[in-house]
Design a protein around this motif. Structure first.
Motif, PDB file in Angstrom:
ATOM      1  N   GLY A  29       0.793  -1.222   0.000  1.00 27.71           N
ATOM      2  CA  GLY A  29       0.000   0.000   0.000  1.00 27.71           C
ATOM      3  C   GLY A  29       0.824   1.270   0.000  1.00 27.71           C
ATOM      4  O   GLY A  29       0.486   2.238   0.693  1.00 27.71           O
ATOM      5  N   VAL A  30       1.907   1.273  -0.782  1.00 28.11           N
ATOM      6  CA  VAL A  30       2.781   2.449  -0.854  1.00 28.11           C
ATOM      7  C   VAL A  30       3.107   2.778  -2.312  1.00 28.11           C
ATOM      8  O   VAL A  30       2.884   1.967  -3.198  1.00 28.11           O
ATOM      9  CB  VAL A  30       4.109   2.220  -0.075  1.00 28.11           C
ATOM     10  N   THR A  31       3.666   3.969  -2.518  1.00 28.34           N
ATOM     11  CA  THR A  31       4.135   4.358  -3.845  1.00 28.34           C
ATOM     12  C   THR A  31       5.575   3.875  -4.014  1.00 28.34           C
ATOM     13  O   THR A  31       6.234   3.508  -3.032  1.00 28.34           O
ATOM     14  CB  THR A  31       4.101   5.885  -4.014  1.00 28.34           C
ATOM     15  N   GLN A  32       6.075   3.912  -5.249  1.00 29.09           N
ATOM     16  CA  GLN A  32       7.457   3.458  -5.469  1.00 29.09           C
ATOM     17  C   GLN A  32       8.488   4.296  -4.711  1.00 29.09           C
ATOM     18  O   GLN A  32       9.423   3.730  -4.144  1.00 29.09           O
ATOM     19  CB  GLN A  32       7.777   3.409  -6.964  1.00 29.09           C
ATOM     20  N   PRO A  33       8.347   5.640  -4.661  1.00 27.03           N
ATOM     21  CA  PRO A  33       9.323   6.397  -3.853  1.00 27.03           C
ATOM     22  C   PRO A  33       9.305   5.995  -2.376  1.00 27.03           C
ATOM     23  O   PRO A  33      10.349   5.889  -1.733  1.00 27.03           O
ATOM     24  CB  PRO A  33       8.894   7.847  -4.045  1.00 27.03           C
ATOM     25  N   THR A  34       8.107   5.742  -1.849  1.00 25.24           N
ATOM     26  CA  THR A  34       7.994   5.319  -0.452  1.00 25.24           C
ATOM     27  C   THR A  34       8.592   3.930  -0.267  1.00 25.24           C
ATOM     28  O   THR A  34       9.270   3.663   0.729  1.00 25.24           O
ATOM     29  CB  THR A  34       6.526   5.332   0.008  1.00 25.24           C
ATOM     30  N   LEU A  35       8.379   3.054  -1.229  1.00 22.34           N
ATOM     31  CA  LEU A  35       8.950   1.706  -1.163  1.00 22.34           C
ATOM     32  C   LEU A  35      10.475   1.778  -1.104  1.00 22.34           C
ATOM     33  O   LEU A  35      11.104   1.105  -0.285  1.00 22.34           O
ATOM     34  CB  LEU A  35       8.506   0.885  -2.376  1.00 22.34           C
ATOM     35  N   ARG A  36      11.067   2.620  -1.931  1.00 23.62           N
ATOM     36  CA  ARG A  36      12.533   2.779  -1.903  1.00 23.62           C
ATOM     37  C   ARG A  36      13.004   3.274  -0.539  1.00 23.62           C
ATOM     38  O   ARG A  36      14.025   2.810  -0.017  1.00 23.62           O
ATOM     39  CB  ARG A  36      12.978   3.757  -2.993  1.00 23.62           C
ATOM     40  N   LYS A  37      12.240   4.213   0.036  1.00 17.31           N
ATOM     41  CA  LYS A  37      12.601   4.731   1.358  1.00 17.31           C
ATOM     42  C   LYS A  37      12.504   3.629   2.414  1.00 17.31           C
ATOM     43  O   LYS A  37      13.351   3.533   3.302  1.00 17.31           O
ATOM     44  CB  LYS A  37      11.696   5.905   1.720  1.00 17.31           C
ATOM     45  N   LEU A  38      11.474   2.790   2.317  1.00 16.48           N
ATOM     46  CA  LEU A  38      11.313   1.702   3.281  1.00 16.48           C
ATOM     47  C   LEU A  38      12.439   0.676   3.184  1.00 16.48           C
ATOM     48  O   LEU A  38      12.803   0.050   4.172  1.00 16.48           O
ATOM     49  CB  LEU A  38       9.957   1.016   3.099  1.00 16.48           C
ATOM     50  N   PHE A  39      12.994   0.483   1.986  1.00 19.02           N
ATOM     51  CA  PHE A  39      14.124  -0.442   1.840  1.00 19.02           C
ATOM     52  C   PHE A  39      15.328   0.066   2.613  1.00 19.02           C
ATOM     53  O   PHE A  39      16.084  -0.712   3.181  1.00 19.02           O
ATOM     54  CB  PHE A  39      14.503  -0.616   0.373  1.00 19.02           C
ATOM     55  N   VAL A  40      15.499   1.388   2.644  1.00 19.46           N
ATOM     56  CA  VAL A  40      16.639   1.984   3.339  1.00 19.46           C
ATOM     57  C   VAL A  40      16.364   2.089   4.837  1.00 19.46           C
ATOM     58  O   VAL A  40      17.243   1.843   5.660  1.00 19.46           O
ATOM     59  CB  VAL A  40      16.948   3.375   2.751  1.00 19.46           C
ATOM     60  N   GLU A  41      15.126   2.452   5.185  1.00 17.55           N
ATOM     61  CA  GLU A  41      14.754   2.669   6.583  1.00 17.55           C
ATOM     62  C   GLU A  41      13.684   1.643   6.983  1.00 17.55           C
ATOM     63  O   GLU A  41      12.516   1.977   7.140  1.00 17.55           O
ATOM     64  CB  GLU A  41      14.244   4.095   6.770  1.00 17.55           C
TER      65      GLU A  41
END
Length: 68
Positions: A29-41
């Protein structure tokens, strides 16, 4: 996700569970930019997202939480 190389055990689970970024975005339930951020954090993943990852990957929720 195939052009992305996992660096943690949780990222490895995500990589094996979701075949595309689009699939991961929809399931979490996230956008691709948010997904990238979640991979880091990874600590920013919500409990609901962790439950979804656990269900989809067939890895226990406790083990996933310990990986964070």
């Amino acid at each position: 996700m195939r052009t992305w190389t996992p660096k943690t055990e949780l990222q490895e689970i995500l990589h094996k569970t979701y075949k595309t970024k689009e699939e991961a975005c929809i399931r979490l339930g996230v956008t691709q930019p948010t997904l990238r951020k979640l991979f880091v954090e990874e600590e920013h993943l919500t409990y609901g997202q962790l439950k979804t990852i656990s269900k989809d990957s067939k890895v226990s929720l406790i083990k996933i939480i310990r990986l964070i």
